[in-house]
Design an enzyme around this catalytic site. Structure first.
Site, PDB file in Angstrom:
ATOM      1  N   ARG A   1       3.450  -1.135  18.485  1.00 32.81           N
ATOM      2  CA  ARG A   1       3.210  -2.507  18.705  1.00 32.81           C
ATOM      3  C   ARG A   1       3.337  -2.911  19.943  1.00 32.81           C
ATOM      4  O   ARG A   1       3.471  -4.149  20.196  1.00 32.81           O
ATOM      5  CB  ARG A   1       4.230  -3.304  17.753  1.00 32.81           C
ATOM      6  CG  ARG A   1       5.695  -2.770  17.692  1.00 32.81           C
ATOM      7  CD  ARG A   1       6.265  -3.188  16.504  1.00 32.81           C
ATOM      8  NE  ARG A   1       7.734  -3.150  16.877  1.00 32.81           N
ATOM      9  CZ  ARG A   1       8.435  -2.162  16.489  1.00 32.81           C
ATOM     10  NH1 ARG A   1       7.900  -1.188  15.593  1.00 32.81           N
ATOM     11  NH2 ARG A   1       9.807  -1.903  16.667  1.00 32.81           N
TER      12      ARG A   1
ATOM     13  N   GLY B   1       0.687  -1.183  -0.038  1.00 32.09           N
ATOM     14  CA  GLY B   1      -0.074  -0.086  -0.062  1.00 32.09           C
ATOM     15  C   GLY B   1       0.786   1.195  -0.182  1.00 32.09           C
ATOM     16  O   GLY B   1       2.033   1.110   0.421  1.00 32.09           O
ATOM     17  N   GLY B   2       0.373   2.302  -0.060  1.00 31.07           N
ATOM     18  CA  GLY B   2       1.108   3.482  -0.354  1.00 31.07           C
ATOM     19  C   GLY B   2       1.582   4.215   1.062  1.00 31.07           C
ATOM     20  O   GLY B   2       1.293   3.463   2.035  1.00 31.07           O
TER      21      GLY B   2
ATOM     22  N   LYS C   1      -1.003  -0.010   6.133  1.00 27.02           N
ATOM     23  CA  LYS C   1      -0.483  -1.291   5.875  1.00 27.02           C
ATOM     24  C   LYS C   1       0.123  -1.926   6.869  1.00 27.02           C
ATOM     25  O   LYS C   1       0.089  -3.109   7.230  1.00 27.02           O
ATOM     26  CB  LYS C   1       0.413  -1.363   4.561  1.00 27.02           C
ATOM     27  CG  LYS C   1       1.597  -0.481   4.451  1.00 27.02           C
ATOM     28  CD  LYS C   1       2.242  -0.283   3.064  1.00 27.02           C
ATOM     29  CE  LYS C   1       3.439   0.551   3.230  1.00 27.02           C
ATOM     30  NZ  LYS C   1       3.134   1.912   3.829  1.00 27.02           N
TER      31      LYS C   1
ATOM     32  N   THR D   1      13.851  -3.411   9.537  1.00 27.54           N
ATOM     33  CA  THR D   1      15.046  -3.197   8.613  1.00 27.54           C
ATOM     34  C   THR D   1      15.756  -2.024   8.545  1.00 27.54           C
ATOM     35  O   THR D   1      16.731  -1.825   7.776  1.00 27.54           O
ATOM     36  CB  THR D   1      14.485  -3.692   7.170  1.00 27.54           C
ATOM     37  OG1 THR D   1      13.427  -2.594   6.580  1.00 27.54           O
ATOM     38  CG2 THR D   1      13.846  -4.912   7.039  1.00 27.54           C
TER      39      THR D   1
ATOM     40  N   SER E   1      -0.803   4.230   4.511  1.00 30.47           N
ATOM     41  CA  SER E   1      -2.030   3.561   4.032  1.00 30.47           C
ATOM     42  C   SER E   1      -2.706   2.818   5.096  1.00 30.47           C
ATOM     43  O   SER E   1      -3.706   2.458   5.076  1.00 30.47           O
ATOM     44  CB  SER E   1      -1.947   2.930   2.590  1.00 30.47           C
ATOM     45  OG  SER E   1      -0.885   1.838   3.151  1.00 30.47           O
TER      46      SER E   1
ATOM     47  N   HIS F   1       5.701   4.143  15.490  1.00 29.41           N
ATOM     48  CA  HIS F   1       5.658   2.608  15.320  1.00 29.41           C
ATOM     49  C   HIS F   1       5.573   1.614  16.281  1.00 29.41           C
ATOM     50  O   HIS F   1       4.855   0.857  16.670  1.00 29.41           O
ATOM     51  CB  HIS F   1       6.311   2.191  13.920  1.00 29.41           C
ATOM     52  CG  HIS F   1       5.885   2.264  12.516  1.00 29.41           C
ATOM     53  ND1 HIS F   1       6.609   2.059  11.475  1.00 29.41           N
ATOM     54  CD2 HIS F   1       4.546   2.957  12.241  1.00 29.41           C
ATOM     55  CE1 HIS F   1       5.865   2.379  10.555  1.00 29.41           C
ATOM     56  NE2 HIS F   1       4.555   2.923  11.050  1.00 29.41           N
TER      57      HIS F   1
END
Lengths: 164, 164, 164
Positions: free
Chosen positions: A53, A7-8, A13, A34, A11, A49
């Site tokens: 999580r 996805g962009g 994803k 990564t 988005s 992020h």
């Protein structure tokens, strides 16, 4: 089980890929980050992020040797993300064949893996040669990943549509 | 009823959003034009759009205060478009939290609203920092809108695919 | 039978369009290559494409007069691709109305035609005026093509999703 979320930018994803990983993991899954090159803006994104999580994943950082690292792990692995890995490989002057081999090797593992990839190919062809090269590699590897994954989701506005 | 039409430049999203609005409105719908900064090229685009929608809508122009304006209206409102509104908000130095609040407030209204948004996130990540910021905000708000809308359509080549 | 394959750079749209053409042709199909301006990078891409299609197609090269050439052919024609043709038309200072007429004329032919088009509209709006013009024309013609084609496929990561 192998799945690809494409996805962009922003988005949603990553969020969907994390949910999918948690749903499909039979033990605590790994989050394979990564990212390698930290600039302040990137740092902020990663922090956001990470908060997202929380404690659900064991985080591992590896910018290049995806296949080797994943082969050592004994639970589902979320690879977040393939696009940054391509960037790292280009920076370290790896060519397309080396990237292709690495992806083929990881796909050949009998493991549960969830891949996240940025869709970068639906804008105007970039004038910058390196950007053009990146778009080409990203497109070709996305085809390779999609062919071998059991499920592929196209993500837009936070909604994942299963296209395979 | 709330709906979101998301698609690229000249994908036909506005035309489909107008049709959807006319089909769902129980009285003459409003067309909320968010455009503020008129350059000659933009002016031509708007003229073409205006001819397209003829006499079917009551047109209202408001570049910033979406929630306030929509809360005053007593029929379906087509917000055309959220992307230009984001642009206006950035120009007036509003931050993301202010935009998020405005969108949350408008979504909380018990009204029929159709939103149009430009999908800008599937090209290469822009080098320009402001453009990158715009892409991020657009993506995050598209997720927020899609979550609260009853229907979401991804538009490509004039074809709207219902993804929610 | 008319079909449109639309997708981003290296999305795999050409490969799927070729497969679709071979499946639907009742005699050896034509491959109408629209490329005109050869730079070394472009040359490499074309060579790779040529190897891919081997001996299954009769290749014809025509950068501009799509309608005239297709009207002369007696088997399915794969037009690869409309985006390069738009580029050629712009280079030869043809305007949008001339392009629209050419596309309408080719769509009016009672022939089996498969069109390939690059989706360029889902990135940030380009700053370059010519690029912006290209994106606009591409979007408008994609709507025209999709409206008249029996089938439309959106291609991402090598997967074609039928959207019409």
């Amino acid at each position: 089980m192998k799945a690809l979320f494409i996805g962009g930018i922003k988005s949603g994803k990553s969020f969907l890929a994390e949910k999918h990983s948690l749903k499909n993991a039979t033990s605590k899954p790994y989050y394979l980050a990564t990212t390698e090159f930290i600039d302040p803006e990137m740092h902020e994104r990663i922090k956001a992020h990470k908060m997202q999580r929380k404690e659900n994943f064991t985080t591992i950082e590896e910018p290049l040797k995806l296949h080797y690292v994943v082969s050592q792990l004994d639970a589902l692995v979320l690879v977040e993300c393939v696009s940054i890995w391509i960037n790292n490989m280009l920076y370290h002057e790896k060519n397309f064949d080396e990237m292709k081999k690495e992806i083929k090797d990881i796909l050949a593992l009998d493991k549960d893996i969830v891949f996240v990839l940025n869709d970068v190919g639906s804008g105007i062809i970039p004038q910058n040669k390196l950007a053009r090269q990146f778009v080409d590699i990203s497109g070709k590897l996305s085809q390779l990943l999609a062919r071998e994954c059991d499920e592929v989701f196209h993500v837009i506005a936070g909604i994942g549509t299963k296209i395979k």
